[in-house]
Design an enzyme around this catalytic site. Structure first.
Site, PDB file in Angstrom:
ATOM      1  N   LYS A   1      40.382 -83.913  -8.784  1.00  0.00           N
ATOM      2  CA  LYS A   1      40.732 -85.020  -8.457  1.00  0.00           C
ATOM      3  C   LYS A   1      42.320 -85.335  -8.646  1.00  0.00           C
ATOM      4  O   LYS A   1      42.949 -85.915  -7.955  1.00  0.00           O
ATOM      5  CB  LYS A   1      40.074 -86.014  -9.595  1.00  0.00           C
ATOM      6  CG  LYS A   1      38.616 -86.124  -9.230  1.00  0.00           C
ATOM      7  CD  LYS A   1      38.161 -87.054 -10.196  1.00  0.00           C
ATOM      8  CE  LYS A   1      36.611 -87.009 -10.618  1.00  0.00           C
ATOM      9  NZ  LYS A   1      35.580 -87.266  -9.298  1.00  0.00           N
TER      10      LYS A   1
ATOM     11  N   GLU B   1      43.248 -93.129 -15.881  1.00  0.00           N
ATOM     12  CA  GLU B   1      43.211 -94.188 -15.042  1.00  0.00           C
ATOM     13  C   GLU B   1      43.130 -95.328 -15.496  1.00  0.00           C
ATOM     14  O   GLU B   1      42.295 -95.696 -16.286  1.00  0.00           O
ATOM     15  CB  GLU B   1      42.010 -93.704 -14.151  1.00  0.00           C
ATOM     16  CG  GLU B   1      42.518 -93.077 -12.452  1.00  0.00           C
ATOM     17  CD  GLU B   1      41.371 -92.912 -11.790  1.00  0.00           C
ATOM     18  OE1 GLU B   1      40.210 -93.512 -11.778  1.00  0.00           O
ATOM     19  OE2 GLU B   1      41.612 -92.147 -10.709  1.00  0.00           O
TER      20      GLU B   1
ATOM     21  N   HIS C   1      27.333 -94.255 -13.174  1.00  0.00           N
ATOM     22  CA  HIS C   1      28.383 -94.135 -12.262  1.00  0.00           C
ATOM     23  C   HIS C   1      27.503 -93.456 -11.019  1.00  0.00           C
ATOM     24  O   HIS C   1      28.482 -92.785 -10.560  1.00  0.00           O
ATOM     25  CB  HIS C   1      29.600 -93.391 -12.845  1.00  0.00           C
ATOM     26  CG  HIS C   1      29.940 -94.021 -13.919  1.00  0.00           C
ATOM     27  ND1 HIS C   1      30.665 -95.086 -14.169  1.00  0.00           N
ATOM     28  CD2 HIS C   1      30.210 -93.458 -15.153  1.00  0.00           C
ATOM     29  CE1 HIS C   1      31.176 -95.606 -15.071  1.00  0.00           C
ATOM     30  NE2 HIS C   1      30.890 -94.715 -16.200  1.00  0.00           N
TER      31      HIS C   1
ATOM     32  N   ARG D   1      31.735 -82.839   1.609  1.00  0.00           N
ATOM     33  CA  ARG D   1      30.167 -82.450   2.104  1.00  0.00           C
ATOM     34  C   ARG D   1      29.534 -83.716   2.861  1.00  0.00           C
ATOM     35  O   ARG D   1      29.932 -84.858   2.899  1.00  0.00           O
ATOM     36  CB  ARG D   1      29.658 -81.967   0.979  1.00  0.00           C
ATOM     37  CG  ARG D   1      29.415 -83.313  -0.143  1.00  0.00           C
ATOM     38  CD  ARG D   1      28.611 -83.112  -1.181  1.00  0.00           C
ATOM     39  NE  ARG D   1      29.211 -83.631  -2.458  1.00  0.00           N
ATOM     40  CZ  ARG D   1      28.690 -84.898  -2.953  1.00  0.00           C
ATOM     41  NH1 ARG D   1      27.581 -85.532  -2.201  1.00  0.00           N
ATOM     42  NH2 ARG D   1      28.947 -85.486  -3.775  1.00  0.00           N
TER      43      ARG D   1
HETATM   44  P1  ADP Z   1      32.621 -88.865  -9.622  1.00  0.00           P
HETATM   45  O1  ADP Z   1      33.163 -87.378  -9.153  1.00  0.00           O
HETATM   46  O2  ADP Z   1      31.767 -88.510 -10.702  1.00  0.00           O
HETATM   47  O3  ADP Z   1      31.796 -89.442  -8.250  1.00  0.00           O
HETATM   48  P2  ADP Z   1      34.473 -90.875  -9.169  1.00  0.00           P
HETATM   49  O4  ADP Z   1      35.788 -90.949  -9.503  1.00  0.00           O
HETATM   50  O5  ADP Z   1      33.813 -91.005  -7.723  1.00  0.00           O
HETATM   51  O6  ADP Z   1      33.541 -89.911  -9.986  1.00  0.00           O
HETATM   52  O7  ADP Z   1      33.641 -92.198  -9.665  1.00  0.00           O
HETATM   53  C1  ADP Z   1      32.214 -92.594  -9.753  1.00  0.00           C
HETATM   54  C2  ADP Z   1      32.198 -93.935 -10.259  1.00  0.00           C
HETATM   55  O8  ADP Z   1      33.071 -94.312 -11.558  1.00  0.00           O
HETATM   56  C3  ADP Z   1      32.718 -95.109  -9.314  1.00  0.00           C
HETATM   57  O9  ADP Z   1      31.843 -95.520  -8.184  1.00  0.00           O
HETATM   58  C4  ADP Z   1      33.030 -96.249 -10.285  1.00  0.00           C
HETATM   59  O10 ADP Z   1      31.733 -97.084 -10.387  1.00  0.00           O
HETATM   60  C5  ADP Z   1      33.441 -95.824 -11.494  1.00  0.00           C
HETATM   61  N1  ADP Z   1      34.815 -95.582 -11.722  1.00  0.00           N
HETATM   62  C6  ADP Z   1      35.750 -94.454 -11.482  1.00  0.00           C
HETATM   63  N2  ADP Z   1      36.914 -94.613 -11.525  1.00  0.00           N
HETATM   64  C7  ADP Z   1      37.164 -95.956 -11.920  1.00  0.00           C
HETATM   65  C8  ADP Z   1      37.991 -96.840 -12.428  1.00  0.00           C
HETATM   66  N3  ADP Z   1      39.367 -96.323 -12.422  1.00  0.00           N
HETATM   67  N4  ADP Z   1      37.974 -97.846 -12.928  1.00  0.00           N
HETATM   68  C9  ADP Z   1      36.750 -98.443 -12.991  1.00  0.00           C
HETATM   69  N5  ADP Z   1      35.740 -97.744 -12.588  1.00  0.00           N
HETATM   70  C10 ADP Z   1      35.509 -96.454 -12.009  1.00  0.00           C
HETATM   71  P1  ADP Z   2      27.196 -88.587  -3.271  1.00  0.00           P
HETATM   72  O1  ADP Z   2      28.364 -88.380  -3.932  1.00  0.00           O
HETATM   73  O2  ADP Z   2      26.581 -87.851  -2.252  1.00  0.00           O
HETATM   74  O3  ADP Z   2      26.543 -90.079  -3.291  1.00  0.00           O
HETATM   75  P2  ADP Z   2      25.649 -87.922  -5.929  1.00  0.00           P
HETATM   76  O4  ADP Z   2      27.024 -87.927  -6.587  1.00  0.00           O
HETATM   77  O5  ADP Z   2      24.603 -88.343  -6.141  1.00  0.00           O
HETATM   78  O6  ADP Z   2      26.086 -88.020  -4.527  1.00  0.00           O
HETATM   79  O7  ADP Z   2      25.723 -86.219  -6.051  1.00  0.00           O
HETATM   80  C1  ADP Z   2      25.005 -85.476  -4.997  1.00  0.00           C
HETATM   81  C2  ADP Z   2      24.337 -84.246  -5.587  1.00  0.00           C
HETATM   82  O8  ADP Z   2      25.302 -83.528  -5.822  1.00  0.00           O
HETATM   83  C3  ADP Z   2      23.376 -84.807  -6.556  1.00  0.00           C
HETATM   84  O9  ADP Z   2      22.062 -83.779  -6.478  1.00  0.00           O
HETATM   85  C4  ADP Z   2      24.318 -84.578  -7.669  1.00  0.00           C
HETATM   86  O10 ADP Z   2      23.374 -83.888  -8.901  1.00  0.00           O
HETATM   87  C5  ADP Z   2      24.853 -83.182  -7.218  1.00  0.00           C
HETATM   88  N1  ADP Z   2      26.584 -83.091  -7.765  1.00  0.00           N
HETATM   89  C6  ADP Z   2      27.527 -83.890  -7.685  1.00  0.00           C
HETATM   90  N2  ADP Z   2      28.519 -83.671  -8.382  1.00  0.00           N
HETATM   91  C7  ADP Z   2      28.012 -82.589  -8.891  1.00  0.00           C
HETATM   92  C8  ADP Z   2      28.940 -81.665  -9.931  1.00  0.00           C
HETATM   93  N3  ADP Z   2      30.219 -81.613 -10.269  1.00  0.00           N
HETATM   94  N4  ADP Z   2      28.197 -80.786 -10.830  1.00  0.00           N
HETATM   95  C9  ADP Z   2      26.744 -80.881 -10.415  1.00  0.00           C
HETATM   96  N5  ADP Z   2      25.979 -81.471  -9.582  1.00  0.00           N
HETATM   97  C10 ADP Z   2      26.813 -82.317  -8.830  1.00  0.00           C
HETATM   98 MG    MG Z   3      32.484 -90.038  -6.558  1.00  0.00          MG
END
Ligand code: ADP
Ligand code: ADP
Ligand code: MG
Length: 494
Positions: free
Chosen positions: A115, A199, A234, A291
């Site tokens: 990130k 953040e 999340h 992806r």
């Molecule tokens: P991941 O890699 O686990 O998908 P993201 O950065 O995409 O992580 O964040 C996943 C979710 O966490 C977001 O959809 C939101 O609901 C919450 N989130 C992430 N960053 C923030 C933020 N700065 N403030 C509030 N909610 C957040």
């Molecule tokens: P999307 O971002 O496509 O909405 P998810 O956050 O639900 O999907 O993740 C998609 C798939 O990848 C799920 O099977 C989740 O368990 C897996 N996944 C995503 N990020 C990671 C990670 N950092 N480590 C392990 N599994 C992950």
């Molecule tokens: Mg995300």
């Protein structure tokens, strides 16, 4: 491209193979011991056992997968999502072995997999970011000062995090050092990288993401947005397109920002740029997923495109066959992720056998699944059973269709998110379009679901009693076995 190996399992492996088959490309499945009889194993033209059930002994064995490709004369690998899909080292090995990786370059995966690296890469473009630190935190004292200046609550995030894991909310300065330490050690143990950053915690955000496509000739398009604010842990459970709140102007602006993010890493293939959108419709770049995304079907429904076909064409070096002006949103699509989880018990996974499994169907109903009645949901993998997608002309009609499809979908043997999906469809906040990422914590409790079930069971019981009375009048006496019909209705099991 004559032969593709799909390095995945379940619904996504099947979904990819279907398109490959349609394009006249032969398919190879890999399967673990737990997936010997799985649908993806049976659907493929060839299937190879890859090892014991745990994914680190099967679906994550990159070298073994490459070896299988060599043995079987495979031209390309599609990694699906999860597993090896965002593993830059694997993507590189694949290409080094003269096999096409259906996805972006290893470099793009590497940049966007972190990130922090992603934020650095997009810095030269004018893309709004969540206020925070742009480097891994080494000096906790300085970070605390920064947190103070941003204003609490803040979020500590693991740079290598994903899947909703690796985030900690810190409410005030008092808890900062302790939370920072916990976050770093968690990041190290979960992701093998202790880099964390902070953040601003956006208090009531919507998660809105943009689908992008880039080809090998420098052409980019965006395929509009997906609204993914209904989340637990999340992680998304309900997704839709288009979003109820974007204006055409904001859509275009976010679309252009997403394309800039893609350009920042010379992105090729299908990718998703995630944003948070606040109450005033300010948007902030969150991360890019390199992806095919779980929720890609809603985009396919509203654009009429097949994203897997697009990925395959791009991987073969073809230029995009359409431009931004050719694309438009038609109708509305909603996806419900049907997980083997118990919503009444904190959405904990609920593993077992699908003793009843009856699929819904009809116009505008798409079900991407990988199971049949009698199959087990293995404990080793993500507990998603299916993705139920509905499509209609308007958002209202689409919600209604989803409600009906949920009713028609019969699953017993495991608890699922179907009842939760119904709760969402019927909720005034969802129906109005006015909701954020706190939808679940704000409105949903296991109790809400039980009350709903009781109410439905109550209606069913009343209806049953009315029918019973009618029939009794008709036949005067009812045979004993017919009585069970109304009780079975009551104890309807999902
Ligand atoms: P991941 O890699 O686990 O998908 P993201 O950065 O995409 O992580 O964040 C996943 C979710 O966490 C977001 O959809 C939101 O609901 C919450 N989130 C992430 N960053 C923030 C933020 N700065 N403030 C509030 N909610 C957040
Ligand atoms: P999307 O971002 O496509 O909405 P998810 O956050 O639900 O999907 O993740 C998609 C798939 O990848 C799920 O099977 C989740 O368990 C897996 N996944 C995503 N990020 C990671 C990670 N950092 N480590 C392990 N599994 C992950
Ligand atoms: Mg995300």
């Amino acid at each position: 491209m004559n032969k593709i190996l799909v390095a995945n399992r379940g619904e996504i492996a099947l979904r990819i193979m279907r398109t490959a088959k349609e394009m006249g490309i032969a398919t190879v499945a890999i399967y673990s011991d737990a997936d010997r009889t799985a649908l993806h194993t049976r659907f493929a033209d060839e299937a190879v056992n890859i090892g014991p059930p745990p994914s680190n002994q099967s679906y994550l064995l990159g070298d073994k997968i490459i070896g299988i490709c060599k043995d079987l004369g495979v031209d390309a690998i599609h990694p699906g999502y999860g597993f090896l899909s965002e593993n830059a080292a694997f993507a590189k090995k694949v290409t080094d072995n003269d096999i096409i990786f259906i996805g972006p370059s290893p470099e793009a995966i590497e940049i966007m997999g972190s990130k922090l690296a992603a934020k650095a890469a997009v810095a030269k473009y004018d893309i709004p970011m969540v206020p925070g630190t742009d480097q891994a935190i080494t000096d906790v004292k300085a970070a605390k000062e920064k947190a103070r200046s941003i204003g609490f609550p803040i979020l500590i995030k693991a740079s290598a995090g994903g899947g909703g894991k690796g985030m900690r909310i810190v409410e005030d300065a008092g808890a900062f050092e302790e939370q920072m330490q916990l976050a770093q050690s968690e990041a190290l143990s979960s992701f093998g990288d202790d880099s964390v950053f902070i953040e601003k915690y956006i208090s009531s955000p919507r998660h809105i993401e943009i689908q992008v496509l880039g080809d090998q000739h420098g052409n980019y398009v965006h395929l509009f947005e997906r609204e993914c604010s209904v989340q637990r842990r999340h992680q998304k459970v309900v997704e839709e397109a288009p979003s109820a709140v974007l204006t055409p102007e904001l859509r275009e602006k976010m679309g252009q920002s997403a394309i800039s993010v893609a350009k920042s890493c010379e992105y090729v293939s299908a990718g998703t740029v995630e944003f948070l959108v606040d109450e005033n419709l300010n948007y902030y770049f969150l991360e890019m997923n390199t992806r095919l995304q779980v929720e890609h079907p809603v985009t396919e429904m509203i654009t009429g495109l097949d994203l897997v076909a697009a990925q395959i064409n791009i991987a073969q070096g073809e230029p995009l066959s359409f431009s931004q002006e050719d694309l438009e949103i038609k109708g509305h699509a909603i996806e419900l992720r049907v997980y083997a989880e118990d919503p009444a018990n904190d959405f904990l996974p609920d593993i077992g056998q699908l003793t009843t499994y009856q699929r819904p169907g009809g116009p505008g109903i798409r079900l991407d699944d990988g199971f049949e009645e009698g199959m087990d949901i293995p404990i080793y993998y993500d507990p998603m059973i299916a993705k139920l997608i509905t499509y209609d002309q308007s958002r209202g009609a689409c919600i209604q269709k989803m409600s009906e499809a949920i009713d028609a979908y019969r699953i017993s043997g495991v608890q699922t998110t179907l009842g939760f999906g119904k709760f969402v469809m019927q909720h005034p906040a969802f129906q109005s379009g006015n909701f954020d990422t706190h939808f679940v914590s704000k409105y949903f409790s296991g109790k809400a679901l039980r009350q709903e079930d009781d109410a439905e069971a109550g209606i069913a019981a009343v209806l049953g009693a009315v029918l019973f009375e009618e029939r009794r009048q008709q036949y005067k006496t009812l045979p004993q076995k017919d009585l069970s019909a109304t009780t079975a209705w009551r104890s309807r099991d999902r």
